[in-house]
Motif scaffolding. Structure first.
Motif, mmCIF file in Angstrom:
data_model
loop_
_atom_site.group_PDB
_atom_site.id
_atom_site.type_symbol
_atom_site.label_atom_id
_atom_site.label_comp_id
_atom_site.label_asym_id
_atom_site.label_seq_id
_atom_site.Cartn_x
_atom_site.Cartn_y
_atom_site.Cartn_z
ATOM 1 N N LEU A 17 32.530 50.378 31.293
ATOM 2 C CA LEU A 17 33.093 50.524 32.636
ATOM 3 C C LEU A 17 33.225 49.167 33.324
ATOM 4 C CD1 LEU A 17 31.174 53.691 33.888
ATOM 5 C CD2 LEU A 17 33.638 53.512 33.602
ATOM 6 N N ARG A 18 32.221 48.331 33.162
ATOM 7 C CA ARG A 18 32.263 47.006 33.783
ATOM 8 C C ARG A 18 33.378 46.152 33.169
ATOM 9 N NH1 ARG A 18 28.985 44.860 36.933
ATOM 10 N NH2 ARG A 18 27.247 46.227 36.412
ATOM 11 N N ALA A 19 33.559 46.245 31.863
ATOM 12 C CA ALA A 19 34.613 45.470 31.201
ATOM 13 C C ALA A 19 35.987 45.897 31.701
ATOM 14 C CB ALA A 19 34.516 45.642 29.684
ATOM 15 N N GLU A 20 36.173 47.210 31.889
ATOM 16 C CA GLU A 20 37.446 47.694 32.443
ATOM 17 C C GLU A 20 37.679 47.127 33.841
ATOM 18 O OE1 GLU A 20 39.258 51.812 30.996
ATOM 19 O OE2 GLU A 20 37.643 52.018 32.462
ATOM 20 N N ASP A 21 36.666 47.217 34.698
ATOM 21 C CA ASP A 21 36.836 46.763 36.073
ATOM 22 C C ASP A 21 37.148 45.266 36.124
ATOM 23 O OD1 ASP A 21 36.882 48.149 38.547
ATOM 24 O OD2 ASP A 21 35.118 47.054 39.217
ATOM 25 N N LEU A 22 36.462 44.492 35.297
ATOM 26 C CA LEU A 22 36.709 43.060 35.276
ATOM 27 C C LEU A 22 38.123 42.758 34.783
ATOM 28 C CD1 LEU A 22 35.733 40.148 35.573
ATOM 29 C CD2 LEU A 22 34.793 40.303 33.250
ATOM 30 N N ALA A 23 38.550 43.463 33.731
ATOM 31 C CA ALA A 23 39.873 43.190 33.155
ATOM 32 C C ALA A 23 41.003 43.538 34.107
ATOM 33 C CB ALA A 23 40.032 43.971 31.846
ATOM 34 N N TRP A 24 40.865 44.640 34.853
ATOM 35 C CA TRP A 24 41.998 45.146 35.613
ATOM 36 C C TRP A 24 41.911 44.874 37.108
ATOM 37 C CZ3 TRP A 24 44.872 45.125 31.846
ATOM 38 C CH2 TRP A 24 44.553 45.695 30.612
ATOM 39 N N GLY A 26 39.547 42.032 38.168
ATOM 40 C CA GLY A 26 38.937 40.713 38.310
ATOM 41 C C GLY A 26 37.566 40.757 38.948
ATOM 42 N N ASP A 27 36.987 41.945 39.089
ATOM 43 C CA ASP A 27 35.712 42.105 39.779
ATOM 44 C C ASP A 27 34.692 42.723 38.828
ATOM 45 O OD1 ASP A 27 33.699 42.436 41.636
ATOM 46 O OD2 ASP A 27 34.550 44.248 42.524
ATOM 47 N N ASP A 28 33.532 42.103 38.714
ATOM 48 C CA ASP A 28 32.452 42.713 37.931
ATOM 49 C C ASP A 28 31.178 42.815 38.758
ATOM 50 O OD1 ASP A 28 31.620 40.095 38.064
ATOM 51 O OD2 ASP A 28 31.145 39.912 35.922
ATOM 52 N N SER A 29 31.342 42.989 40.074
ATOM 53 C CA SER A 29 30.191 42.972 40.972
ATOM 54 C C SER A 29 29.558 44.340 41.189
ATOM 55 C CB SER A 29 30.600 42.394 42.334
ATOM 56 O OG SER A 29 31.561 43.233 42.964
ATOM 57 N N GLN A 277 39.879 48.042 53.553
ATOM 58 C CA GLN A 277 41.083 47.532 52.903
ATOM 59 C C GLN A 277 41.083 47.920 51.433
ATOM 60 O OE1 GLN A 277 40.075 43.572 54.171
ATOM 61 N NE2 GLN A 277 39.486 42.937 52.098
ATOM 62 N N VAL A 278 42.279 48.042 50.857
ATOM 63 C CA VAL A 278 42.400 48.481 49.469
ATOM 64 C C VAL A 278 41.778 47.448 48.533
ATOM 65 C CG1 VAL A 278 44.002 49.043 47.602
ATOM 66 C CG2 VAL A 278 44.448 49.867 49.931
ATOM 67 N N GLU A 279 40.906 47.926 47.655
ATOM 68 C CA GLU A 279 40.254 47.065 46.666
ATOM 69 C C GLU A 279 40.835 47.274 45.269
ATOM 70 O OE1 GLU A 279 35.650 45.908 45.825
ATOM 71 O OE2 GLU A 279 36.140 48.033 45.601
ATOM 72 N N ARG A 280 41.134 48.524 44.918
ATOM 73 C CA ARG A 280 41.723 48.823 43.618
ATOM 74 C C ARG A 280 42.529 50.112 43.721
ATOM 75 N NH1 ARG A 280 36.488 48.766 43.084
ATOM 76 N NH2 ARG A 280 36.388 47.102 41.560
ATOM 77 N N GLU A 281 43.497 50.254 42.828
ATOM 78 C CA GLU A 281 44.319 51.461 42.782
ATOM 79 C C GLU A 281 44.170 52.116 41.423
ATOM 80 O OE1 GLU A 281 49.028 52.910 42.812
ATOM 81 O OE2 GLU A 281 48.516 50.800 43.227
#
Length: 290
Positions: A17-24, A26-29, A277-281
């Motif tokens: 899940l973290r790898a997906e979020d970082l890839a798409w 740019g956030d792994d926080s 504010q929108v962070e991801r879609e």
């Protein structure tokens, strides 16, 4: 190799899940605790392992499919994997469990979305994750409609049926695109001691609900706001949002976040007016067109 997910896969699935979020994005926080909560909502899951060995530890987990008891789905894919090699079996498994009426992926994951389109799953809708970042101006104080009181709610056998009825019947939770209906027992199963929930009442009866959780990394997630249809238009939704946000900030959160359907323009406007504010879609596709 496909096999049922086991508790031993938890760390690998969180990493996926973290790898997906970082890839798409740019956030792994996002914390392991929050990602783990996502996994825990799906009691039945299948994993795709890169390798032909036997046993839980064989190979690297490159995909996951899961269906919740409320009909929701989770489809996770290693950003470096070929969708044509991983998705067909995972989607077939979801379809066999009645969950493929909607499949989703990050808006930036164009390869996955193209696979959906090519295999008969047309685009249907979008969902946004919104964030109110650390350092944002203080939240306004809530203004409660006349005659409304609010109190912390801890799930209990006596009041749970009325609160559940408020959310899923009187507020029509499942009528909003992307929201799932839940039985009383299913709803109870997603409440935890870590959640901070509040019920608004008028004349003793519940008319509003909000629930959130503050994660150890400082992210406060507001996961459900519901207002009875008969109580709308008086500012109760805004008051519940502000009250829950302030409470999470007082109990360890430094930033606030929530999810909303892009088609829910009233809710989206409310959240933006309070500093989100929108962070991801996320883009949802389906059901499959033969």
């Amino acid at each position: 190799m496909l096999r049922p997910a086991t508790p031993a896969d938890r760390a690998a699935l969180i990493a996926l899940l973290r790898a997906e979020d970082l890839a798409w994005t740019g956030d792994d926080s996002i914390s392991d605790e929050e990602l783990g909560d996502v996994i825990d909502r799906f009691p039945e899951a299948l994993v795709r392992v890169d390798g032909d060995g036997d046993g839980d530890a064989a190979g690297r987990v490159v995909g996951m499919a899961a269906v919740s008891d409320a009909g929701g789905t989770l489809l996770v894919l290693d950003p470096g994997a070929d969708p044509d090699a991983v998705l067909p079996e995972l989607v077939d498994w979801i379809e066999a469990r009645g969950g493929a009426h909607e499949l989703h992926g990050y808006a930036a994951d164009t390869a996955r979305l193209a696979w959906f389109e090519a295999h008969g799953f047309p685009y249907a809708r979008s969902l946004y994750d919104l964030v109110r970042p650390a350092g944002a101006p203080p939240l306004d104080a809530p203004v409660w409609p006349v005659g409304v009181s609010v109190a912390r709610y801890v799930p209990n056998d006596e009041e749970d049926p009325a609160v559940h009825g408020l959310i899923y019947r009187e507020a029509g939770w499942a009528e909003v695109p992307g929201h799932s209906d839940r039985t009383l027992e299913s709803w109870r199963s997603i409440q935890s001691a870590d959640h901070r929930s509040f019920v608004a009442r008028r004349d003793g009866g519940p008319i509003g609900w909000v629930s959130g959780i503050a994660y150890p990394d400082g992210r406060g997630w507001i996961n459900q706001i519901a207002v009875a249809k008969s109580a709308r238009g008086a500012g109760l939704g805004r008051a519940l949002l502000l009250h829950a946000g302030a409470d999470l900030l007082e109990h360890g959160a430094t930033a606030l976040a929530l999810g909303v359907s892009a088609a829910n323009t009233a809710a989206l406007g409310l959240y933006r007016s309070t500093g989100f504010q929108v962070e991801r879609e996320w883009r949802y596709h389906g059901p499959r067109v033969p």
